[in-house]
Design a protein around this motif. Structure first.
Motif, mmCIF file in Angstrom:
data_model
loop_
_atom_site.group_PDB
_atom_site.id
_atom_site.type_symbol
_atom_site.label_atom_id
_atom_site.label_comp_id
_atom_site.label_asym_id
_atom_site.label_seq_id
_atom_site.Cartn_x
_atom_site.Cartn_y
_atom_site.Cartn_z
ATOM 1 N N ALA A 1 0.825 -1.208 0.000
ATOM 2 C CA ALA A 1 0.000 0.000 0.000
ATOM 3 C C ALA A 1 0.858 1.258 0.000
ATOM 4 O O ALA A 1 0.549 2.242 -0.680
ATOM 5 N N ARG A 2 1.950 1.263 0.747
ATOM 6 C CA ARG A 2 2.806 2.443 0.805
ATOM 7 C C ARG A 2 3.560 2.669 -0.501
ATOM 8 O O ARG A 2 3.984 3.795 -0.803
ATOM 9 N N ALA A 3 3.745 1.607 -1.290
ATOM 10 C CA ALA A 3 4.457 1.755 -2.563
ATOM 11 C C ALA A 3 3.722 2.692 -3.508
ATOM 12 O O ALA A 3 4.342 3.366 -4.344
ATOM 13 N N SER A 4 2.392 2.775 -3.379
ATOM 14 C CA SER A 4 1.623 3.644 -4.274
ATOM 15 C C SER A 4 1.851 5.122 -3.995
ATOM 16 O O SER A 4 1.449 5.976 -4.787
ATOM 17 N N LEU A 5 2.471 5.446 -2.868
ATOM 18 C CA LEU A 5 2.746 6.842 -2.539
ATOM 19 C C LEU A 5 3.976 7.371 -3.268
ATOM 20 O O LEU A 5 4.237 8.578 -3.246
ATOM 21 N N TRP A 6 4.736 6.489 -3.893
ATOM 22 C CA TRP A 6 5.980 6.873 -4.547
ATOM 23 C C TRP A 6 5.860 6.708 -6.062
ATOM 24 O O TRP A 6 5.049 5.918 -6.561
ATOM 25 N N PRO A 7 6.688 7.454 -6.831
ATOM 26 C CA PRO A 7 6.674 7.261 -8.281
ATOM 27 C C PRO A 7 7.154 5.869 -8.650
ATOM 28 O O PRO A 7 7.964 5.263 -7.937
ATOM 29 N N ALA A 8 6.662 5.391 -9.771
ATOM 30 C CA ALA A 8 7.110 4.108 -10.302
ATOM 31 C C ALA A 8 8.035 4.370 -11.489
ATOM 32 O O ALA A 8 7.683 5.141 -12.392
#
Length: 445
Positions: A85-92
Motif C-alpha cells: 500500500a505504501r508503494a503507491s505513494l511513490w513514483p514508479a
C-alpha cells in the motif's frame, strides 16, 4: 478557486473525522478489594503462582502453540500488505533497452542497426488522499493483527494455567477417592469379621459393600477427566499427548497471588481485544476516505526519456512529459454504494467497540466477584473438611466400641469424602478466578 488550488496542492483527504465512541467508564471497581500484598499483574504474571512446572508449560506454549504462530504469520501478511500500500505513494520507474541489426542481400549488401534505451516515470498525484488513506488503513490493520496476536497469547497463557490447575485438582480428587476407598475396604473387612461372629447383620454388610462400590465407580470417571485434561494441555503446549509427562503435584502447593485490578481505565487500555476493536474502527474510517476519493478525477503524471542510435554515435534523444486526468462518468451507483457500505461498516464497528467496552467492564467485575466468593468458599470448606475428618474418626472409635450403629459411620464416611472433594474443587476455583482476573484485566502491565 483558491480553496480548490489549496486543497489540490495539499493532497486533500476525504476521510471522515475520527472520534473514539464515548463510553462511560467508572472511576473504581464495584467489587474491588484492598490488601497490603496486592500487586498489579506483571508481564509474566504466572510466575506469581510459584510453580516451576507451570512456568515451563507456558514457555513451551509461547514457543510452539500453532494458533499463536498462525497469528504471528498473519502479522507478517499485514506487514507485507502495508508495504504494498505504501508503494503507491511513490513514483514508479521503469527502464528498457533494445538493439537490432538487419542485413539485406539483394544484389548488394544493406545493413541497418537500431538501438535505443528508455526511462519512464509514472506518478499518481493522489489529489484526494486515496493512496494515503489506503496506506493508513493497511497500517491500522497491521496494528489490528498485532493486537489479535496479543489477545491470543493472553488467552493461551490463561488456558494453560487453567488446564494445569484442573489437572492438579483431578489428581488430588483421585488421591482422595483412593484414600477413602482404602478406608472403606478396611471397614468392610471389619464388618465381615463381625458378621461372621454374629455381631453385624447382612444389611450392614450390604450397605458397606454399596459404599465401597460407589467410591470405586467415581475413580474411573476422575481418571478419564484427568486424561482428557492432560491431552488438552498437551495440545496447548504443542506436544503430542503421549509425550506430555507431569510431576506429582497438589493443588494445595500452588501459591495464590493477590492481584491489584487498578482502575477501570487502565484495564481497558491494556486489553488487547479492545485495542483491536479500536484499530478495526480506525481502519474502516480510513476506508471511507478511499471510497470517497473514487468520486473525483485521478491525476497521473508521467515522464519518459528515450535515446536512439547510441551505439553508432549518432545519438538522438526524445523526452516527454505528460499529465492525464481520468474520471468515471457512470458506474450504476457502484462508487456511491461503496461509500454507503463503508459508512455502515464503520457504524457497526463503533457499536461493536462500545459493546466490547461494556463486556470488558463486566468481565473484570465478574472476575473480582469470583475471587472474593471462591476465597470465602475455601475458608468454609477447609473448616468443613476438618470437622468431617474429626467426625469420621470419632464415629470409628465409637463403632469399634459398639456404642453406635453402622449407619452413623457410613454417613460420616460419605460426608468426609464429599467435604474433601469439595475443598479441592474450591481451591481450583479460587486459582481459576485469579487467572481469570488477569485475563479480564488484559494481562500484565
Amino acid at each position: 478557486m483558491p480553496a480548490l488550488l489549496s486543497c489540490t496542492l495539499a493532497a486533500c483527504s476525504l476521510t471522515p473525522r475520527y472520534d473514539v465512541p464515548e463510553q462511560p467508564v467508572p472511576s473504581a471497581w464495584e467489587q474491588a478489594q484492598t490488601a497490603e500484598d496486592m500487586r498489579a499483574p506483571a508481564p509474566e504474571w504466572w510466575n506469581a503462582y510459584g510453580s516451576t512446572e507451570l512456568d515451563a508449560l507456558i514457555a513451551q506454549a509461547m514457543a510452539g502453540n500453532h494458533d499463536l504462530n498462525a497469528a504471528v504469520a498473519r502479522i507478517g501478511q499485514a506487514r507485507a500488505a502495508l508495504r504494498v500500500a505504501r508503494a503507491s505513494l511513490w513514483p514508479a520507474a521503469s527502464a528498457s533497452a533494445t538493439a537490432s541489426r538487419d542485413r539485406v542481400d539483394d544484389g548488394g549488401t544493406v545493413t541497418s542497426e537500431d538501438s535505443r534505451i528508455g526511462l519512464s516515470i509514472d506518478y499518481d498525484a493522489d489529489l484526494w488522499g486515496a493512496n494515503r488513506n489506503a496506506a493508513e488503513s493497511s497500517a491500522l490493520r497491521l496494528a489490528l493483527s498485532e493486537h489479535n496476536r496479543d489477545a491470543i497469547r493472553l488467552a493461551l497463557q490463561a488456558d494453560v494455567a487453567l488446564a494445569y490447575f484442573q489437572l492438579l485438582a483431578l489428581e488430588d480428587r483421585i488421591a482422595i477417592a483412593e484414600r477413602n476407598l482404602d478406608a472403606a475396604r478396611e471397614l468392610l473387612r471389619l464388618i465381615e469379621v463381625r458378621f461372621d461372629n454374629g455381631a453385624a447383620t447382612a444389611l450392614d454388610l450390604a450397605q458397606q459393600r454399596t459404599t465401597l462400590l460407589n467410591i470405586q465407580a467415581q475413580i474411573p470417571v476422575l481418571h478419564q477427566a484427568s486424561v482428557e485434561t492432560r491431552h488438552a494441555l498437551a495440545v496447548l503446549v504443542a506436544r503430542p499427548p503421549q509425550e506430555l509427562k507431569l510431576g506429582a503435584g497438589s493443588i494445595a502447593d500452588v501459591a495464590l497471588p493477590a492481584f491489584d485490578p487498578g482502575v477501570p481505565a487502565e484495564a481497558l487500555f491494556r486489553r488487547p481485544d479492545l485495542r483491536a476493536a479500536e484499530a478495526a474502527l480506525s481502519a474502516a474510517n480510513a476506508d471511507v476516505g478511499v471510497a470517497r476519493a473514487a468520486l473525483f478525477p485521478d491525476l497521473g503524471v508521467s515522464a519518459s526519456f528515450i535515446a536512439t542510435d547510441f551505439a553508432s554515435g549518432g545519438t538522438a534523444t526524445v523526452a516527454t512529459l505528460a499529465a492525464s486526468l481520468a474520471q468515471t462518468l457512470f458506474d450504476g451507483g457502484a462508487r456511491r454504494g461503496r461509500i454507503e457500505l463503508g459508512l455502515a461498516e464503520r457504524r457497526e464497528l463503533a457499536e461493536n467497540y462500545a459493546q466490547a467496552v461494556l463486556l470488558a467492564l463486566a468481565d473484570v467485575e465478574d472476575a473480582l466477584s469470583a475471587v472474593t466468593t471462591s476465597a470465602r468458599r475455601v475458608e468454609l470448606l477447609t473448616e468443613t473438611a476438618a470437622q468431617a475428618r474429626e467426625a469420621y474418626r470419632l464415629s470409628r472409635v465409637r463403632f469399634d466400641a459398639g456404642a453406635i450403629d453402622l449407619i452413623t459411620v457410613l454417613d460420616s464416611q460419605r460426608t468426609l469424602l464429599g467435604a474433601e472433594d469439595a475443598l479441592v474443587q474450591a481451591r481450583q476455583a479460587r486459582l481459576d478466578a485469579s487467572a481469570g482476573l488477569v485475563r479480564a484485566l488484559g494481562g500484565g502491565a
